[in-house]
Enzyme design. Sequence first.
Site, PDB file in Angstrom:
ATOM      1  N   ASP A   1     -28.982  29.334  51.116  1.00 25.95           N
ATOM      2  CA  ASP A   1     -29.825  28.723  49.730  1.00 25.95           C
ATOM      3  C   ASP A   1     -28.952  28.304  48.899  1.00 25.95           C
ATOM      4  O   ASP A   1     -28.293  29.239  48.150  1.00 25.95           O
ATOM      5  CB  ASP A   1     -30.649  29.725  49.202  1.00 25.95           C
ATOM      6  CG  ASP A   1     -31.854  29.372  48.249  1.00 25.95           C
ATOM      7  OD1 ASP A   1     -31.649  28.147  47.770  1.00 25.95           O
ATOM      8  OD2 ASP A   1     -32.712  30.204  47.824  1.00 25.95           O
TER       9      ASP A   1
ATOM     10  N   LYS B   1     -24.547  17.152  36.470  1.00 20.28           N
ATOM     11  CA  LYS B   1     -24.021  16.130  36.970  1.00 20.28           C
ATOM     12  C   LYS B   1     -22.550  15.623  36.627  1.00 20.28           C
ATOM     13  O   LYS B   1     -21.552  15.210  37.073  1.00 20.28           O
ATOM     14  CB  LYS B   1     -24.936  14.592  37.216  1.00 20.28           C
ATOM     15  CG  LYS B   1     -26.075  14.957  37.927  1.00 20.28           C
ATOM     16  CD  LYS B   1     -25.819  15.212  39.535  1.00 20.28           C
ATOM     17  CE  LYS B   1     -26.894  15.487  40.407  1.00 20.28           C
ATOM     18  NZ  LYS B   1     -26.703  15.435  41.885  1.00 20.28           N
TER      19      LYS B   1
ATOM     20  N   ALA C   1     -26.118  17.146  32.550  1.00 24.28           N
ATOM     21  CA  ALA C   1     -24.866  18.470  32.344  1.00 24.28           C
ATOM     22  C   ALA C   1     -24.589  18.605  33.641  1.00 24.28           C
ATOM     23  O   ALA C   1     -23.355  18.875  33.879  1.00 24.28           O
ATOM     24  CB  ALA C   1     -25.389  19.707  31.890  1.00 24.28           C
TER      25      ALA C   1
ATOM     26  N   TYR D   1     -30.223  18.137  33.779  1.00 27.46           N
ATOM     27  CA  TYR D   1     -29.679  17.446  35.013  1.00 27.46           C
ATOM     28  C   TYR D   1     -28.376  16.611  34.655  1.00 27.46           C
ATOM     29  O   TYR D   1     -27.386  16.773  35.657  1.00 27.46           O
ATOM     30  CB  TYR D   1     -30.853  16.324  35.349  1.00 27.46           C
ATOM     31  CG  TYR D   1     -30.493  15.679  36.680  1.00 27.46           C
ATOM     32  CD1 TYR D   1     -30.748  16.504  37.958  1.00 27.46           C
ATOM     33  CD2 TYR D   1     -30.150  14.412  36.557  1.00 27.46           C
ATOM     34  CE1 TYR D   1     -30.383  15.475  39.055  1.00 27.46           C
ATOM     35  CE2 TYR D   1     -29.825  13.614  37.609  1.00 27.46           C
ATOM     36  CZ  TYR D   1     -29.798  14.257  38.877  1.00 27.46           C
ATOM     37  OH  TYR D   1     -29.584  13.414  40.154  1.00 27.46           O
TER      38      TYR D   1
END
Length: 229
Positions: free
Chosen positions: A54, A148, A146, A144
């Site tokens: 996971d 990336k 941050a 998102y």
Amino acid sequence: MAVYVITGAGSGIGAAVARRLAERGDELWLWARDAARARQLADAFAGARTLVGDLGEPERLSWALGHQSPPDRVDGLLHVAGVVELGGVAELTPKVWRETLAANLVAPAELTRLLLPQLRAARGHVVFVNSGAGLRASPQWSAYAASKHGLKALADALRGEEAANGVRVTTVYPGRTATPMQEKVHRQEGKVYDPERWMTAESVATTVLTALDLPRGSEITDLSVRPAG
């Protein structure tokens, strides 16, 4: 025949990349979040092998991989999986921040760490499928973006650290692409989703393969691809 480990092969860009590599006869090891997903991937990609863990729980990936038999060499590790939740800084909870950073940044870092011996043995290639949000942040995209931006930093540091071992590192920054994730983004934005407006996953897959197939001795470090028009 090259050996590739791919996350996110269940749909979208990851599935398109996996199909292209399978069609040319490469050996695929597809990462699945659980046993049920692994069976689905094995059914979708004949001959592919699976690894289970996971990505939302990166601290458990070492244990998960230790109970499996990963390949002895890895020519390419392709990080395509990702999650997105939009919202203003005033609204996003620590839970959303933790889940986003875990799946989009910490898991790629940990999976890379765990497979570095195999990558070094093959003088392999790590590809991070990032996002335009990895270069600029827009309102509602803070968590998102941050994650990336952090993924870009991870790739840049890894490239410098592993150059002496012959490991190449590429970051691909796709613009909006017609995928299930993009459909979810449009729902969160309250917009009508029209896949015809955006790039196809196949277009991004072609970009990834261009980086992978560059002759040794050269390296694409960063590559942006955008919808035309």
